[in-house]
Design an enzyme around this catalytic site. Structure first.
Site, PDB file in Angstrom:
ATOM      1  CG  HIS A 239      45.551  46.173  59.136  1.00 39.91           C
ATOM      2  ND1 HIS A 239      46.912  46.653  59.192  1.00 39.91           N
ATOM      3  CD2 HIS A 239      45.073  47.314  58.336  1.00 39.91           C
ATOM      4  CE1 HIS A 239      47.064  47.755  59.013  1.00 39.91           C
ATOM      5  NE2 HIS A 239      45.910  48.227  58.427  1.00 39.91           N
ATOM      6  CG  ASP A 240      45.712  48.118  54.985  1.00 46.15           C
ATOM      7  OD1 ASP A 240      44.350  47.971  54.866  1.00 46.15           O
ATOM      8  OD2 ASP A 240      46.174  49.021  55.518  1.00 46.15           O
TER       9      ASP A 240
ATOM     10  CE  LYS B 156      45.070  50.558  52.239  1.00 45.08           C
ATOM     11  NZ  LYS B 156      45.854  51.686  52.684  1.00 45.08           N
TER      12      LYS B 156
ATOM     13  CG  HIS C 112      41.395  47.319  51.460  1.00 47.30           C
ATOM     14  ND1 HIS C 112      40.785  48.512  51.698  1.00 47.30           N
ATOM     15  CD2 HIS C 112      42.051  47.303  52.671  1.00 47.30           C
ATOM     16  CE1 HIS C 112      41.144  48.964  52.845  1.00 47.30           C
ATOM     17  NE2 HIS C 112      41.663  48.368  53.447  1.00 47.30           N
TER      18      HIS C 112
ATOM     19  CG  HIS D  46      41.469  47.240  59.077  1.00 48.93           C
ATOM     20  ND1 HIS D  46      41.282  46.230  58.263  1.00 48.93           N
ATOM     21  CD2 HIS D  46      41.730  48.393  58.097  1.00 48.93           C
ATOM     22  CE1 HIS D  46      41.822  46.483  57.062  1.00 48.93           C
ATOM     23  NE2 HIS D  46      42.018  47.683  56.858  1.00 48.93           N
ATOM     24  CG  HIS D  47      38.719  50.203  56.781  1.00 46.38           C
ATOM     25  ND1 HIS D  47      39.425  51.390  56.940  1.00 46.38           N
ATOM     26  CD2 HIS D  47      39.683  49.465  55.876  1.00 46.38           C
ATOM     27  CE1 HIS D  47      40.512  51.561  56.343  1.00 46.38           C
ATOM     28  NE2 HIS D  47      40.601  50.252  55.756  1.00 46.38           N
TER      29      HIS D  47
ATOM     30  CG  ASP E  85      43.791  51.307  59.741  1.00 48.06           C
ATOM     31  OD1 ASP E  85      44.897  51.190  58.994  1.00 48.06           O
ATOM     32  OD2 ASP E  85      42.779  51.709  58.917  1.00 48.06           O
TER      33      ASP E  85
HETATM   34 FE   LIG Z   1      45.414  50.215  57.260  1.00 44.55          FE
HETATM   35 FE   LIG Z   2      42.552  49.192  55.213  1.00 47.14          FE
END
Ligand SMILES: [Fe+2]
Ligand SMILES: [Fe+2]
Length: 470
Positions: free
Chosen positions: A315-316, A319, A344, A368-369, A397
């Site tokens: 998911h990240d 980043k 991201h 996810h955010h 998360d």
């Molecule tokens: Fe995360």
């Molecule tokens: Fe994230």
């Protein structure tokens, strides 16, 4: 994560080729750098007449050469007080063997915008770390080689990645190997990546000129001669921007990835993401374990759990595009910095969308955010658009982030973290997912950091056994 038929196997070259775009982001290189480096390296291998097995090892080494790149990002950003992606990008364009050039690079790179006094003190701290370049490079090369091994690729692949920054004249890193001591694959990687950078920026003549100038210094003179023979192959050089890998993987030994192998790839790339910052060194891994536990308790079926696992691990991945100066900042982010952070999930979705076998994960991983009341990012989706896996991943998360230390605060205990999250339920975070998280933690609420670590391990064991609590 719909229920359409899945391909049983996908070409490994396409999966790794697509994920190499994530590595380009971390290195601060333009998209497609690793893929084009692969094409150039394989063209050199063709001139060299390498056999199928060696070419297969080389093919994956060229694509994964920067798999360890995130491992030294935090250190580089801290040491040079600079955007690690900028430092990495510019360092490949400088001939480190010439000490004056190296000195100028360091002077230009450290603490940009700072006073000469602050630059000088940053320089002093760098000088005090005599082993610094060596250790930065070792972290990067070792980690890259380890990821190749995790993926079950040949020893030749791992050896080539480890030799990426060694130079023919013995002045490279991390071992200072010389001439034929450097694995052939490593020598090809070193030449191909430099040629790609200069070719993309300044054209073929400039790229060949740099290769010639550093022949016998950075590069194996024999390989440089072979490279020069390709000058007349204008069709090849014109084909680079298209980034077509397919013609370059040895035909007889095409590797494919089945479902189990895709899991390994997700694991390996979660490791690349988590290595980026000391503050998130287990974030993807733990988020995955927590999300799996919640989803299993909510009764999600095997197919959803499988997708959940990979989406949580990756998911990240976006980043990797963020400088460690922002990720590791021990203070509140400025509006501008936060705007970078908010992008991201878009990078995550874009990377997964183009990856065969993972494209279906993009909507969940990229959300996810998002929050149920539309206050999240990057799209401000509301509850109507957020599926159960998206809601679960969001809760996992947040919980993982709160229970891990950050540059600006210590880790919270489980009870504290739940308390912090509670006011957001159900307006922003899903009630069922939150209740399931409470239930998962209920029996083992830790009171001390040691107990917290024990819960970690227990959760991890739950998730690993039988691929998560079925
Ligand atoms: Fe995360
Ligand atoms: Fe994230």
């Amino acid at each position: 994560m719909g229920a359409g038929p899945r391909p049983r196997e996908v070409p490994l070259s396409e999966v790794i080729g697509a994920l190499s775009y994530a590595l380009d982001l971390t290195e601060g290189e333009p998209p497609g750098h690793a893929v084009r480096t692969c094409m150039i390296g394989m063209r050199i291998a063709q001139e060299l007449g390498l056999g199928e097995a060696e070419r297969t090892d080389l093919f994956y080494a060229l694509l994964l050469k920067d798999a360890g790149c995130s491992a030294n990002s935090a250190r580089m950003a801290a040491l040079f007080a600079v955007d690690d992606r900028h430092a990495k990008r510019s360092s490949k364009r400088v001939d480190w063997a010439r000490s004056y050039t190296a000195f100028l690079w360091t002077l230009r790179t450290v603490a940009p915008g700072g006073s000469w006094r602050s630059r000088a003190s940053q320089l002093m701290s760098i000088r005090q770390e005599t082993e610094i370049t060596r250790s930065l490079m070792r972290a990067r090369c070792d980690r890259g080689a380890e990821i190749a091994r995790l993926l079950g690729l040949g020893q030749g692949t791992a050896d080539a990645i480890r030799g990426l920054d060694e130079h023919w004249d013995g002045h490279g890193q991390p071992e200072g190997q010389r001439g034929d001591e450097i694995p052939l694959g490593g020598r090809i990687l070193c030449l191909a990546q430099t040629v790609e950078i200069f070719h993309a920026q300044r054209g073929l003549d400039a790229a060949l000129h740099v290769a010639e100038r550093r022949s016998g210094g950075w590069f194996d003179p024999k390989l440089v001669s072979l490279l020069k023979r390709t000058r007349a192959d204008t069709a090849f050089w014109a084909s680079l921007p298209a980034g077509e890998l397919e013609p370059w993987e040895p035909q007889e030994r095409r590797l494919t990835a089945d479902e189990g192998y895709l899991d390994r790839i997700a694991d390996a790339f979660a490791g690349v993401v988590d290595a980026k910052s000391p503050w998130t060194y287990r974030h993807s891994d733990r988020t995955c374990v927590i999300a799996m536990s919640i989803a299993a308790l909510l009764g999600c079926d095997d197919r959803v759990l499988d997708d959940m696992r990979r989406a949580a691990l990756l998911h990240d991945v976006g980043k990797l595009a963020i400088s460690n100066q922002i990720l590791d900042k021990p203070a509140r982010l400025t509006d501008e910095e936060f705007a970078v952070v908010r992008r991201h999930p878009l990078h995550t979705a874009a990377i997964l969308e183009r990856t065969p076998g993972f494209a279906g994960l993009a909507p969940v991983a990229g959300a996810h955010h998002e929050r149920l009341d539309g206050s999240g990012y990057p799209h401000g989706l509301d509850g109507g658009a957020l599926s159960v896996p998206m809601r679960v991943l969001a809760v996992a998360d947040v919980y993982e982030a709160l229970t891990s230390a950050r540059p600006y605060r210590p880790a919270l205990g489980s009870a504290q973290a739940l308390e912090v999250m509670r006011p957001d339920v159900p307006r922003r975070l899903d009630r069922d997912a939150y209740s399931a998280l409470e239930a998962v933690l209920e029996e083992r609420l830790p009171e001390t950091p040691a107990a917290h670590a024990a819960v970690d391990d227990a959760l991890r064991a739950d998730a690993v056994i039988g691929r998560h609590i079925r």
